[in-house]
Design a protein around this motif. Structure first.
Motif, PDB file in Angstrom:
ATOM      1  N   GLY A  38      16.792   2.561   4.878  1.00  0.00           N
ATOM      2  CA  GLY A  38      17.280   1.242   5.268  1.00  0.00           C
ATOM      3  C   GLY A  38      17.919   1.202   6.640  1.00  0.00           C
ATOM      4  O   GLY A  38      18.219   0.128   7.168  1.00  0.00           O
ATOM      5  N   GLU A  39      18.118   2.371   7.248  1.00  0.00           N
ATOM      6  CA  GLU A  39      18.693   2.435   8.601  1.00  0.00           C
ATOM      7  C   GLU A  39      17.686   1.879   9.602  1.00  0.00           C
ATOM      8  O   GLU A  39      16.480   2.092   9.479  1.00  0.00           O
ATOM      9  N   GLU A  40      18.163   1.137  10.595  1.00  0.00           N
ATOM     10  CA  GLU A  40      17.264   0.599  11.619  1.00  0.00           C
ATOM     11  C   GLU A  40      17.245   1.526  12.821  1.00  0.00           C
ATOM     12  O   GLU A  40      18.284   1.824  13.407  1.00  0.00           O
ATOM     13  N   ARG A  41      16.047   1.986  13.196  1.00  0.00           N
ATOM     14  CA  ARG A  41      15.869   2.914  14.313  1.00  0.00           C
ATOM     15  C   ARG A  41      14.587   2.566  15.057  1.00  0.00           C
ATOM     16  O   ARG A  41      13.725   1.853  14.536  1.00  0.00           O
ATOM     17  N   PRO A  42      14.443   3.089  16.279  1.00  0.00           N
ATOM     18  CA  PRO A  42      13.119   3.049  16.909  1.00  0.00           C
ATOM     19  C   PRO A  42      12.144   3.845  16.035  1.00  0.00           C
ATOM     20  O   PRO A  42      12.567   4.600  15.161  1.00  0.00           O
ATOM     21  N   PHE A  43      10.865   3.693  16.273  1.00  0.00           N
ATOM     22  CA  PHE A  43       9.876   4.399  15.466  1.00  0.00           C
ATOM     23  C   PHE A  43       8.628   4.638  16.302  1.00  0.00           C
ATOM     24  O   PHE A  43       8.451   4.048  17.374  1.00  0.00           O
ATOM     25  N   ILE A  44       7.770   5.528  15.823  1.00  0.00           N
ATOM     26  CA  ILE A  44       6.559   5.860  16.572  1.00  0.00           C
ATOM     27  C   ILE A  44       5.325   5.498  15.748  1.00  0.00           C
ATOM     28  O   ILE A  44       5.143   5.996  14.636  1.00  0.00           O
ATOM     29  N   CYS A  45       4.491   4.622  16.279  1.00  0.00           N
ATOM     30  CA  CYS A  45       3.171   4.357  15.709  1.00  0.00           C
ATOM     31  C   CYS A  45       2.157   5.230  16.447  1.00  0.00           C
ATOM     32  O   CYS A  45       2.443   5.756  17.513  1.00  0.00           O
ATOM     33  N   TYR A  46       0.981   5.381  15.868  1.00  0.00           N
ATOM     34  CA  TYR A  46      -0.106   5.948  16.652  1.00  0.00           C
ATOM     35  C   TYR A  46      -1.346   5.075  16.523  1.00  0.00           C
ATOM     36  O   TYR A  46      -1.558   4.428  15.507  1.00  0.00           O
ATOM     37  N   GLN A  47      -2.087   5.026  17.573  1.00  0.00           N
ATOM     38  CA  GLN A  47      -3.345   4.278  17.613  1.00  0.00           C
ATOM     39  C   GLN A  47      -4.476   5.286  17.629  1.00  0.00           C
ATOM     40  O   GLN A  47      -4.709   5.954  18.634  1.00  0.00           O
ATOM     41  N   GLY A  48      -5.147   5.472  16.510  1.00  0.00           N
ATOM     42  CA  GLY A  48      -6.239   6.434  16.431  1.00  0.00           C
ATOM     43  C   GLY A  48      -7.547   5.865  16.959  1.00  0.00           C
ATOM     44  O   GLY A  48      -7.664   4.674  17.247  1.00  0.00           O
ATOM     45  N   LYS A  49      -8.521   6.740  17.034  1.00  0.00           N
ATOM     46  CA  LYS A  49      -9.854   6.306  17.447  1.00  0.00           C
ATOM     47  C   LYS A  49     -10.471   5.392  16.395  1.00  0.00           C
ATOM     48  O   LYS A  49     -11.351   4.591  16.691  1.00  0.00           O
ATOM     49  N   TYR A  50      -9.998   5.523  15.136  1.00  0.00           N
ATOM     50  CA  TYR A  50     -10.530   4.746  14.029  1.00  0.00           C
ATOM     51  C   TYR A  50      -9.462   3.754  13.598  1.00  0.00           C
ATOM     52  O   TYR A  50      -8.399   4.140  13.140  1.00  0.00           O
ATOM     53  N   HIS A  51      -9.726   2.462  13.759  1.00  0.00           N
ATOM     54  CA  HIS A  51      -8.731   1.450  13.416  1.00  0.00           C
ATOM     55  C   HIS A  51      -9.425   0.274  12.744  1.00  0.00           C
ATOM     56  O   HIS A  51     -10.462  -0.192  13.209  1.00  0.00           O
ATOM     57  N   VAL A  52      -8.844  -0.189  11.628  1.00  0.00           N
ATOM     58  CA  VAL A  52      -9.422  -1.310  10.894  1.00  0.00           C
ATOM     59  C   VAL A  52      -8.338  -2.344  10.625  1.00  0.00           C
ATOM     60  O   VAL A  52      -7.143  -2.053  10.661  1.00  0.00           O
ATOM     61  N   ILE A  53      -8.779  -3.556  10.361  1.00  0.00           N
ATOM     62  CA  ILE A  53      -7.851  -4.644  10.069  1.00  0.00           C
ATOM     63  C   ILE A  53      -8.380  -5.414   8.868  1.00  0.00           C
ATOM     64  O   ILE A  53      -9.577  -5.695   8.768  1.00  0.00           O
ATOM     65  N   LEU A  54      -7.482  -5.723   7.928  1.00  0.00           N
ATOM     66  CA  LEU A  54      -7.846  -6.517   6.757  1.00  0.00           C
ATOM     67  C   LEU A  54      -7.808  -7.995   7.117  1.00  0.00           C
ATOM     68  O   LEU A  54      -6.830  -8.488   7.669  1.00  0.00           O
ATOM     69  N   ILE A  55      -8.872  -8.712   6.801  1.00  0.00           N
ATOM     70  CA  ILE A  55      -8.943 -10.156   7.039  1.00  0.00           C
ATOM     71  C   ILE A  55      -8.772 -10.857   5.696  1.00  0.00           C
ATOM     72  O   ILE A  55      -9.627 -10.735   4.813  1.00  0.00           O
ATOM     73  N   ASN A  56      -7.656 -11.574   5.547  1.00  0.00           N
ATOM     74  CA  ASN A  56      -7.373 -12.270   4.280  1.00  0.00           C
ATOM     75  C   ASN A  56      -8.046 -13.630   4.228  1.00  0.00           C
ATOM     76  O   ASN A  56      -7.410 -14.662   4.027  1.00  0.00           O
ATOM     77  N   LYS A  57      -9.334 -13.637   4.439  1.00  0.00           N
ATOM     78  CA  LYS A  57     -10.143 -14.849   4.325  1.00  0.00           C
ATOM     79  C   LYS A  57     -11.263 -14.557   3.334  1.00  0.00           C
ATOM     80  O   LYS A  57     -11.812 -13.453   3.321  1.00  0.00           O
ATOM     81  N   ASN A  58     -11.616 -15.515   2.505  1.00  0.00           N
ATOM     82  CA  ASN A  58     -12.687 -15.327   1.542  1.00  0.00           C
ATOM     83  C   ASN A  58     -14.013 -15.760   2.168  1.00  0.00           C
ATOM     84  O   ASN A  58     -14.208 -16.937   2.478  1.00  0.00           O
ATOM     85  N   ARG A  59     -14.901 -14.782   2.351  1.00  0.00           N
ATOM     86  CA  ARG A  59     -16.181 -15.034   3.009  1.00  0.00           C
ATOM     87  C   ARG A  59     -17.305 -14.317   2.268  1.00  0.00           C
ATOM     88  O   ARG A  59     -17.070 -13.305   1.607  1.00  0.00           O
ATOM     89  N   THR A  60     -18.522 -14.842   2.381  1.00  0.00           N
ATOM     90  CA  THR A  60     -19.670 -14.088   1.908  1.00  0.00           C
ATOM     91  C   THR A  60     -19.835 -12.874   2.811  1.00  0.00           C
ATOM     92  O   THR A  60     -19.218 -12.798   3.889  1.00  0.00           O
TER      93      THR A  60
END
Length: 249
Positions: free
Chosen positions: A123-145
Motif C-alpha cells: 500500500g506504500e506509494e513509490r515510483p515504479f518501473i514498467c518495461y516495454q517488451g518486443k511483444y505487447h498486446v492490448i485488450l479491447i473491451n468491445k464486442n465484435r465478430t
C-alpha cells in the motif's frame, strides 16, 4: 537575512544525482529488446495495473541486474515469490534488509539504494518501473465478430494477437481478467479451402493450447481464448461477438 543557497545547491545535487542513476538504468534499450520506463508514485497494485495497461508489466527478473539506486517498486510479489509477468524466479538479488524481522509481513518488492531487492508494504506509494517488451498486446473491451475485430486491430493498432509460445500465452491470459465476455478473439483462423489453422500474422501454428483438439473443424471458424479456467483455446463460429486482443508491435 539567512543565506539558504548552500542548502538549495545540496538539494539540487541530490535530485540531479538521483535522476542520473535512474536514467542510466532505465533509458537504455536492453539486449533482450526491453525498454524500461520509470513511473510516478503509486502503490504496488496500481503500478501493476498501470504497467499492464500502458506497457507490458512491472519489471522483472535479470533485466534488473544492472539497475542502481532508489526505493522503486519492481514486479516481484510474495505468494510463493513470483514475478508479475509470470517469468521464472531463478535470479535473486536480495538486500540484507530483506532478512529483517519486520520485513517478513510485507508482500511486495522494491529496489534498494544499492540496486538490490527488499520487501515493502504493497500500500506504500513509490515510483515504479514498467518495461516495454518486443511483444505487447492490448485488450479491447468491445464486442465484435472476428472479422470486425481483425479490421479494428489493423486500423487502430497492428493486428489481432498471435501466440507462438508459452510466455506469450501467459502474457495474454493475464490480461483476460478485465474481459467482459466468456471468450476473447485471437488471430487464429481456419481455412476451409486448405483445411488447416493459421495465424493472421502468417506465423505457423506450432505452439497449441486447444481445449478440445479433436473438435471437428468447420468453415467460418476462428480461434478464441477462454477468459477463465485454464485459458484454453476454443474453435467458435466467427459471427459470435466477443472482446478481443490486438497486438501493438
Amino acid at each position: 537575512m539567512t543565506n539558504h543557497l548552500p542548502e538549495c545547491y545540496f538539494l539540487y545535487f541530490v535530485i540531479f544525482f538521483f535522476f542520473v542513476i535512474i536514467i542510466l538504468c532505465l533509458l537504455a534499450e536492453r539486449d533482450h529488446g526491453e525498454v524500461l520506463i520509470l513511473g510516478s508514485d503509486k502503490n504496488w497494485f496500481e503500478a501493476q495495473e498501470y504497467c499492464r495497461t500502458n506497457h507490458t508489466d512491472l519489471v522483472s527478473s535479470s533485466i534488473l541486474k544492472d539497475c542502481n539506486g532508489g526505493y522503486i517498486f519492481i514486479g516481484l510479489f510474495r505468494a510463493t515469490w513470483s514475478w508479475s509477468d509470470g517469468s521464472s524466479f531463478y535470479f535473486r538479488l536480495w538486500d540484507e534488509e530483506y532478512y529483517n524481522t519486520d520485513k517478513k509481513l510485507h508482500n511486495c518488492s522494491k529496489l534498494t539504494e544499492n540496486g538490490r531487492w527488499s520487501t515493502d508494504d504493497c500500500g506504500e506509494e513509490r515510483p515504479f518501473i514498467c518495461y516495454q517488451g518486443k511483444y505487447h498486446v492490448i485488450l479491447i473491451n468491445k464486442n465484435r465478430t472476428w472479422e470486425e475485430a481483425l479490421y479494428y486491430c489493423r486500423h487502430h493498432h497492428h493486428d489481432l494477437v498471435t501466440i507462438t509460445n508459452l510466455d506469450e500465452q501467459r502474457w495474454v491470459q493475464e490480461k483476460t481478467k478485465n474481459a467482459t465476455t466468456p471468450y476473447v478473439w485471437t488471430g487464429l483462423r481456419y481455412t476451409c479451402t486448405l483445411g488447416f489453422w493459421f495465424w493472421v500474422s502468417d506465423e505457423v501454428v506450432r505452439y497449441k493450447n486447444w481445449a478440445s483438439p479433436d473438435q471437428v473443424n468447420e468453415c467460418d471458424m476462428s480461434g478464441a481464448m477462454e477468459t477463465g479456467g485454464e485459458h484454453k483455446w476454443v474453435k467458435i463460429n466467427d459471427e459470435e461477438k466477443f472482446n478481443f486482443f490486438c497486438s501493438t508491435t
